[in-house]
Motif scaffolding. Structure first.
Motif, PDB file in Angstrom:
ATOM      1  N   TYR A 248      38.487  42.417  38.551  1.00 43.01           N
ATOM      2  CA  TYR A 248      38.772  43.038  37.261  1.00 43.01           C
ATOM      3  C   TYR A 248      37.799  42.531  36.196  1.00 43.01           C
ATOM      4  N   LEU A 249      37.605  41.223  36.155  1.00 40.89           N
ATOM      5  CA  LEU A 249      36.695  40.651  35.161  1.00 40.89           C
ATOM      6  C   LEU A 249      35.267  41.128  35.386  1.00 40.89           C
ATOM      7  N   ARG A 250      34.880  41.265  36.647  1.00 40.56           N
ATOM      8  CA  ARG A 250      33.531  41.742  36.942  1.00 40.56           C
ATOM      9  C   ARG A 250      33.320  43.160  36.403  1.00 40.56           C
ATOM     10  N   LEU A 251      34.313  44.012  36.555  1.00 42.50           N
ATOM     11  CA  LEU A 251      34.176  45.391  36.106  1.00 42.50           C
ATOM     12  C   LEU A 251      34.258  45.516  34.590  1.00 42.50           C
ATOM     13  N   VAL A 252      35.043  44.657  33.953  1.00 45.50           N
ATOM     14  CA  VAL A 252      35.180  44.718  32.498  1.00 45.50           C
ATOM     15  C   VAL A 252      33.978  44.107  31.799  1.00 45.50           C
ATOM     16  N   ARG A 253      33.530  42.966  32.300  1.00 45.13           N
ATOM     17  CA  ARG A 253      32.452  42.227  31.619  1.00 45.13           C
ATOM     18  C   ARG A 253      31.061  42.554  32.158  1.00 45.13           C
ATOM     19  N   PHE A 254      31.001  43.365  33.212  1.00 43.37           N
ATOM     20  CA  PHE A 254      29.725  43.704  33.843  1.00 43.37           C
ATOM     21  C   PHE A 254      29.045  42.481  34.469  1.00 43.37           C
ATOM     22  N   ARG A 255      29.791  41.476  34.765  1.00 39.46           N
ATOM     23  CA  ARG A 255      29.228  40.268  35.370  1.00 39.46           C
ATOM     24  C   ARG A 255      30.352  39.474  36.011  1.00 39.46           C
ATOM     25  N   TRP A 256      29.990  38.577  36.915  1.00 39.07           N
ATOM     26  CA  TRP A 256      30.967  37.659  37.481  1.00 39.07           C
ATOM     27  C   TRP A 256      31.257  36.555  36.478  1.00 39.07           C
ATOM     28  N   PRO A 257      32.456  35.966  36.508  1.00 37.91           N
ATOM     29  CA  PRO A 257      32.816  34.954  35.505  1.00 37.91           C
ATOM     30  C   PRO A 257      31.854  33.781  35.462  1.00 37.91           C
ATOM     31  N   TRP A 258      31.199  33.463  36.578  1.00 40.91           N
ATOM     32  CA  TRP A 258      30.298  32.311  36.600  1.00 40.91           C
ATOM     33  C   TRP A 258      28.872  32.657  36.176  1.00 40.91           C
ATOM     34  N   SER A 259      28.614  33.929  35.865  1.00 36.83           N
ATOM     35  CA  SER A 259      27.284  34.331  35.430  1.00 36.83           C
ATOM     36  C   SER A 259      27.036  33.897  33.996  1.00 36.83           C
ATOM     37  N   PRO A 260      25.771  33.729  33.583  1.00 38.94           N
ATOM     38  CA  PRO A 260      25.465  33.351  32.201  1.00 38.94           C
ATOM     39  C   PRO A 260      26.021  34.363  31.211  1.00 38.94           C
TER      40      PRO A 260
END
Length: 274
Positions: A248-260
């Motif tokens: 869910y976070l990847r799709l909302v934020r366009f990145r994985w949580p651990w990405s910069p």
């Protein structure tokens, strides 16, 4: 078509109470000592049973958003409950589970991918309540089965329900308010539209379902291994919830949580762009 969310919830809760009155079966154990002590008090057991039945029924209705999504998930979950029941020699319960799985598979043959027939609220609530009640019956009829295996098998719709309520409360919306921020909605908007090149929108609609079936299939597979272990079931439930949240976070934020953080939009900005 104008029945409020609150009335639907009350109706499904009452259905759980009615099922207890007809069968005399309620959730009396959760394999947790303090909770099991409280659940020996019949009103507490009936209340928990009603909320479990009503919650899962509404959760299944919530995932009924694309052709084949709810139907396919129900086939997987009914089938998984039946396999666990078969492993403990509860042939009657296994047969009922597989009968429901076959019924929804027949529906799925017409619904997926073309959407020539729809499940609707009646079908979703029926399937959800039947799933909930069979999930309640499985550990109550077979004490060697951990009650948490039922939650594990039903994890996908339950996750969607819990996360949707939390998301709407965070955004100061009514918990029953409709939105397009379900995980399956984001998969359609962020994945299918970009990677599935189909001329007809119906095919893009149906392409969401196989991806989402994985969220029902993986915990159902875990359930076949650890159905008699509370610790294994709880670990699998937590793993499933974590996978849901990460996707869910990847799709909302366009990145994985651990990405910069500089590589993507802020969470609030991403939500506003949906």
């Amino acid at each position: 078509k104008k029945v409020s969310v609150t009335r639907r919830l009350v109706a499904t809760l009452c259905s759980g109470v009615l099922a207890w009155q007809l069968t005399g079966i309620a959730l009396h154990h959760l394999d947790l000592a303090p909770a099991d002590f409280i659940l020996q008090w019949l009103p507490a057991a009936v209340i928990l049973t009603a909320f479990a039945a009503g919650g899962i029924a509404n959760a299944v209705n919530m995932i009924d958003g694309f052709n084949g999504l709810a139907g396919g998930a129900l086939v997987i979950m009914f089938g998984a409950l039946g396999l666990v029941a078969f492993q403990v020699d509860d042939v009657v319960l296994a047969s009922v589970c597989w009968t429901f799985a076959a019924a929804f598979a027949g529906f799925l043959a017409i619904n997926f991918p073309a959407g020539k027939i729809f499940l609707g609220d009646g079908g979703a609530y029926l399937g959800g309540f039947a799933l909930a009640w069979l999930a309640i019956l499985l550990p109550e009829r077979n004490t060697e089965v951990s009650p948490w295996v039922s939650l594990l098998i039903c994890a996908y719709p339950v996750m969607e329900l819990i996360f949707s309520i939390a998301r709407r409360r965070h955004r100061e919306h009514h918990p029953g308010a409709a939105d397009r921020l379900h995980l399956h909605s984001l998969v359609h908007a962020r994945v299918v539209r970009h990677f599935v090149h189909a001329d007809h929108p119906t095919l893009r609609n149906a392409a969401v379902s196989p991806l989402m079936w994985l969220f029902a299939l993986v915990p159902a597979g875990f359930a076949q291994i650890g159905w008699d272990s509370r610790s294994q079931c709880l670990a699998a439930v937590l793993l499933t919830f974590a996978a849901y949240l990460l996707c869910y976070l990847r799709l909302v934020r366009f990145r994985w949580p651990w990405s910069p953080a500089s590589a993507a939009l802020d969470n609030a900005e991403a939500l506003d762009r949906i």
